[in-house]
Structure formats: C-alpha cells, structure tokens
Write a protein that holds these residues in place. Structure first.
Motif, PDB file in Angstrom:
ATOM      1  N   ILE A 415      -2.937  60.642  -2.162  1.00  0.00           N
ATOM      2  CA  ILE A 415      -4.231  61.101  -1.649  1.00  0.00           C
ATOM      3  C   ILE A 415      -4.669  60.204  -0.499  1.00  0.00           C
ATOM      4  N   LYS A 416      -4.954  60.818   0.627  1.00  0.00           N
ATOM      5  CA  LYS A 416      -5.439  60.076   1.802  1.00  0.00           C
ATOM      6  C   LYS A 416      -6.922  60.400   1.995  1.00  0.00           C
ATOM      7  N   LEU A 417      -7.761  59.367   1.878  1.00  0.00           N
ATOM      8  CA  LEU A 417      -9.211  59.564   1.937  1.00  0.00           C
ATOM      9  C   LEU A 417      -9.822  59.167   3.278  1.00  0.00           C
ATOM     10  N   PHE A 418      -9.098  58.359   4.058  1.00  0.00           N
ATOM     11  CA  PHE A 418      -9.646  57.855   5.321  1.00  0.00           C
ATOM     12  C   PHE A 418      -8.581  57.918   6.407  1.00  0.00           C
ATOM     13  N   GLU A 419      -9.059  58.020   7.631  1.00  0.00           N
ATOM     14  CA  GLU A 419      -8.178  58.007   8.800  1.00  0.00           C
ATOM     15  C   GLU A 419      -8.613  56.870   9.725  1.00  0.00           C
ATOM     16  N   GLU A 420      -7.666  56.031  10.107  1.00  0.00           N
ATOM     17  CA  GLU A 420      -7.990  54.909  11.004  1.00  0.00           C
ATOM     18  C   GLU A 420      -7.949  55.379  12.450  1.00  0.00           C
TER      19      GLU A 420
END
Length: 502
Positions: A415-420
C-alpha cells in the motif's frame, strides 16, 4: 456487526421471472454465459441502493419478456435479528417495503444507512467495487480505521536536533500552522536577503571608490578648531568696520535726503507767502463776507506757521545728523579681510580632508551595519529553512510510520499512501500493488485475490462482516476464504442456472 443473507426472492428482475435463492455459508452459482448469474448479486445492490454491484446505473426490468411489476426481496439477519427488505418497480415508480410494510423512500434508506455505509458495504460485498472509487475515497476508507502515528512517536524517530527544535515550536502551533508561518517567513526573508546583499555590495563598492585617509583626524580637527578661533578673532575688525562704515553711509544718505527736502521747501515758500486772499470762495465761488475773509487770512497764517515749523525741523534734524557724522571716521579693513580669507582658505583645505575622512568613516559604518543586517537576515532565513526541512523530515517519517501501520495489515499487497515530490515534500496518494504491479496491471485472478485481501482488511478494521460475492471464480484456482458468507459465480458451458448451498 454480522450481516447474513437468508433468502433472496426475485420477481420479473431482468431474466428471472421467478427465482428464490437460499444462501448458506457458501453459495455457488454456476451457469453458461447470459443465464443470469451476475443478476443475482446485482439485485442485492439494486435492492439496497438502486445500483448494480459496482455502484452504476442498472435497469431491473425484464429483458426478454414483459411484466407489469418488478420486485426484489431479501430476508437477512443483522446480528441474528431478522429483517425483510423489498424494492419494487411498478409503472416506472419505485416502491419500498420494510418487513412487507409499504414504506417511504426516506424510511427505507434510513434503515439501510443505519446498518452500514454504502461504499463500505459494496466494497465488502463485491471486492471489485473498492477499485472503482476515487483514490482519495479509497485512502480515506482504509485510514478511517488506522490512526496516524502520535507526534511523540514520530519525533522519537527523528535526529535529536530536529526533534528538539520541532517539539519546542509544536507546543505553540500545529504542524500545518508552523509550516505556513515559516513558508511565509522564508518567502519574505528570501527577498529581504537579496535586498540586503544588494545594499551591502553597493555600499562596499562606494567605499572602495574612496581611498582610506591616512591621517590623524584628531589633530586635523584640533587644527581646524584653532583656525576657526583665529578667523573669529581676525574677523572682529572687519565686522566692526562694516558696522561703522554702514552707519556712515546711512547718515550721509539721510543728510542728503534732508538737504533735498529743505531745498524743495525753500522753493515752495514764496508761493505760499505771496498767496492772495480772493473775494470769493475758492471752492464754491460765492463772495466772502468780512468774517469769512478773516478766517481765510487766519488759515493762510496757520499754514505758513506749520510750513516753517516743518522746515525748521528738517534743518535741525540735518544739523544733528551732521554732528553725529562728524564724530565717525571711515575704517579701512582691507588687509584684515585678506587675512581672514587666507585663514578660511587654509581651514577649507583641512575641512576637505575631514569631510573625506567622515565620508569614509560613515560608509565604513554603513557597510558594517549592512553586513550585520545581511547576516541577521540570513540567520533568520536559515532558521525557517531548517524548520521547514525538519517538517519535511517529520512528514516523511510520519508517512513511513503510517505506511508501516497500514502495511502490517496486509500479507501480499503493498500500500502506497504518499508520493514524494521533486522538492522533497510529500503529498497524499493511494496505490495498491501486488508483486510490484499496480492494480490496473493485475490479471483477473490476481485482481480477485487483491480485492479479497483488501476486503478482509476493511472488514476486520470496520468490524463489519457481510456476505462476499466473487464473480468469474473459474479464473482463479484457489484463494483465501473471506470472513462471512461466500457467494461465488462460475461459468459452466452449456449449463442452465444452478444454485448450490453448503
């Protein structure tokens, strides 16, 4: 909350004229294509929400035959308490039933909403539904039951310098407010620092154009003061001469003016003295009587007396001024004035050197002040940059910790919750991956397994257990049994609709 389906009754729903489905822990629906397998779970979502199983529009009316009325009824239990719900369509008008009692749409919807949220139920009932939602909705649903890491927990994972600084400021402001404050300050100090650098450079260039005076400024000032004193003393005679000579010139001019007045009155007097008294009035022309003539003579005598008095006053005044003038003597201060000019010239040269020194000293002070202001501005700017960088690291660590808290709920999904972002900031996002592939790139069987795993996480976190429908089950050989009732649909070539219950 445990929700179980007991009996589903369809009347004139799509291809089903009359159909009753009794559900067990496992309900298998098999048939060839276009035999009405998908219509069974769709009827449940239409009953609750008037949509298909993916939340889209659907037409429940018969497909290959005609009928006056469509009706779907579902007997379900909620925590072992039975409830019979029905939705029908008659002559284009929707009808609602609660425990067979005709009801209003608002009352019906209220009953459904009290049981479960629409998006949550459809995601649990049909795992494919979750992936039709906007990523922000998906993210919100998952994080609704996973608390964000506590501030102290995040600070504990940061370097001591960062955590100490942030902790101090976070006592007064929230993280978002602190970020706004220092972004604003950074923008202002960026501009102020550029201006301060420009000012310092300009002053340094101006200072560089002046050669540093090599002189004993105190001696120069003392010498200048001494010359000023000498000038003041030497200027006393010229000042006195100027006042004296000015007085002489003024007396001479006044005496000349009085002489001119005297001569003018001498010329006027014979006419006044020899003036004749006429027998008639000079004004109206009437003859004068003896009394009037006497008054006229008195008037003439009076004017002659006043004339003489004025004349005598002028003569007397002139004589007084001549006596005053005779006591004065013209003073020649030419040599002394020349001496004053020479002293002033010498002093002016000293003053030029002193002004150069003062100009250099003033610019030197301005440069020092500008450099100090530039350094202070840079320090303030760097402080805000440090805090903003600390906030970035805080958010990065917070995102990492929150991701770990969410990730621990899954076994095969990532699960990817944030994008840099390129600038190092993090923005919320949501992406589900399996074996390094995004959901949209998964095969049908992989998509089913991903949906079931996510569905079970949502069920456990929300503490809501509902029946789960798996379509196209023939495409997947095995999968983990979801909690709650399981309804599977498989294509079997050449077979009519068949419902089996275990």
């Amino acid at each position: 909350m445990l929700v179980r389906f007991n009996t589903l009754t369809l009347q004139n729903y799509k291809c089903h004229r009359e159909l009753e489905v009794k559900f067990g822990d496992l309900t298998k629906i098999t048939a060839d294509n276009a035999k009405g397998k998908s219509s069974i779970p769709e009827s449940v979502s239409w009953l609750f929400y008037g949509t298909d199983a993916l939340g889209g529009k659907t037409d429940p009316t018969p497909i290959t035959y005609g009928a006056d009325e469509t009706l779907v009824q579902l007997l379900l239990s909620v925590d072992e308490k039975q409830l019979l719900l029905g939705r029908g369509l008659k002559k284009g008008k929707t009808q609602y039933y609660i425990n067979e009692v005709p009801s209003k749409a608002g009352d019906f919807n209220e009953v459904v909403e009290q049981m479960f949220d629409k998006d949550l139920f459809l995601s649990l009932f049909n795992p494919s539904y979750f992936f039709t939602l906007h990523w922000e909705k998906q993210r919100g649903m998952l994080l609704q039951y996973v608390s964000a890491p506590a501030r102290k927990e995040v600070l504990k994972h940061l370097p001591e310098t960062l955590s100490t600084t942030l902790e101090k400021y976070l006592k007064k402001h929230s993280l978002d407010d602190l970020e706004k404050i220092h972004k604003d300050n950074k923008n202002r100090k960026d501009k102020a620092y550029i201006a301060a650098q420009s000012k310092t450079k300009t002053l340094q260039e101006q200072l560089g154009m002046i050669k540093k005076p090599e002189m004993d400024i105190d001696s120069l000032r003392a010498e200048s003061d001494e010359l000023t004193k000498q000038i003041q003393e030497a200027d006393e005679l010229p000042a006195k001469a100027w006042e004296n000579n000015k007085k002489i010139n003024s007396l001479q001019n006044e005496i000349q003016f009085l002489a001119e007045q005297r001569d003018h009155m001498k010329a006027q007097f014979p006419a006044l003295k020899n003036e004749q008294i006429n027998d008639s009035c000079r004004t109206c022309g009437q003859s004068l009587d003896e009394e009037s003539r006497s008054k006229a003579e008195e008037d003439k005598s009076k004017r002659i007396a006043e004339f003489k008095k004025k004349y005598d006053g002028i003569v007397l005044k002139r004589k007084e001024l001549e006596e005053e003038l005779s006591k004065l003597e013209y003073i020649d201060a030419t040599e002394q004035q020349q001496k004053v000019r020479e002293l002033e010239a010498t002093r002016d040269k000293l003053m030029d050197q002193i002004r150069i020194y003062d100009r250099y000293s003033s610019l030197h002070t301005q440069v020092k002040n500008a450099e100090a202001d530039e350094a202070a501005t840079l320090q303030d700017l760097n402080a805000s940059i440090f805090i903003l960088d600390s906030i970035k690291q805080f958010k990065a660590k917070e995102a990492e910790l929150q991701g770990e808290k969410v990730q621990v709920l899954f076994t095969s999904l990532s699960i990817k919750l944030f994008e840099e972002l390129k600038n190092g900031d993090f923005k919320p996002s949501f992406e589900i991956e399996m074996d390094g592939k995004g959901y949209r790139k998964l095969s049908l069987s992989e998509g089913i397994r991903a949906g079931l795993e996510l569905r079970d996480v949502l069920s456990k976190q929300s503490e809501l257990i509902t029946p789960c429908f798996v379509d196209n089950a023939e495409s997947i050989t095995s999968f983990k049994q979801p909690n709650g009732q399981l309804i599977i649909s498989r294509v079997v070539a050449g077979q009519d609709l068949k419902v089996e219950v275990e």
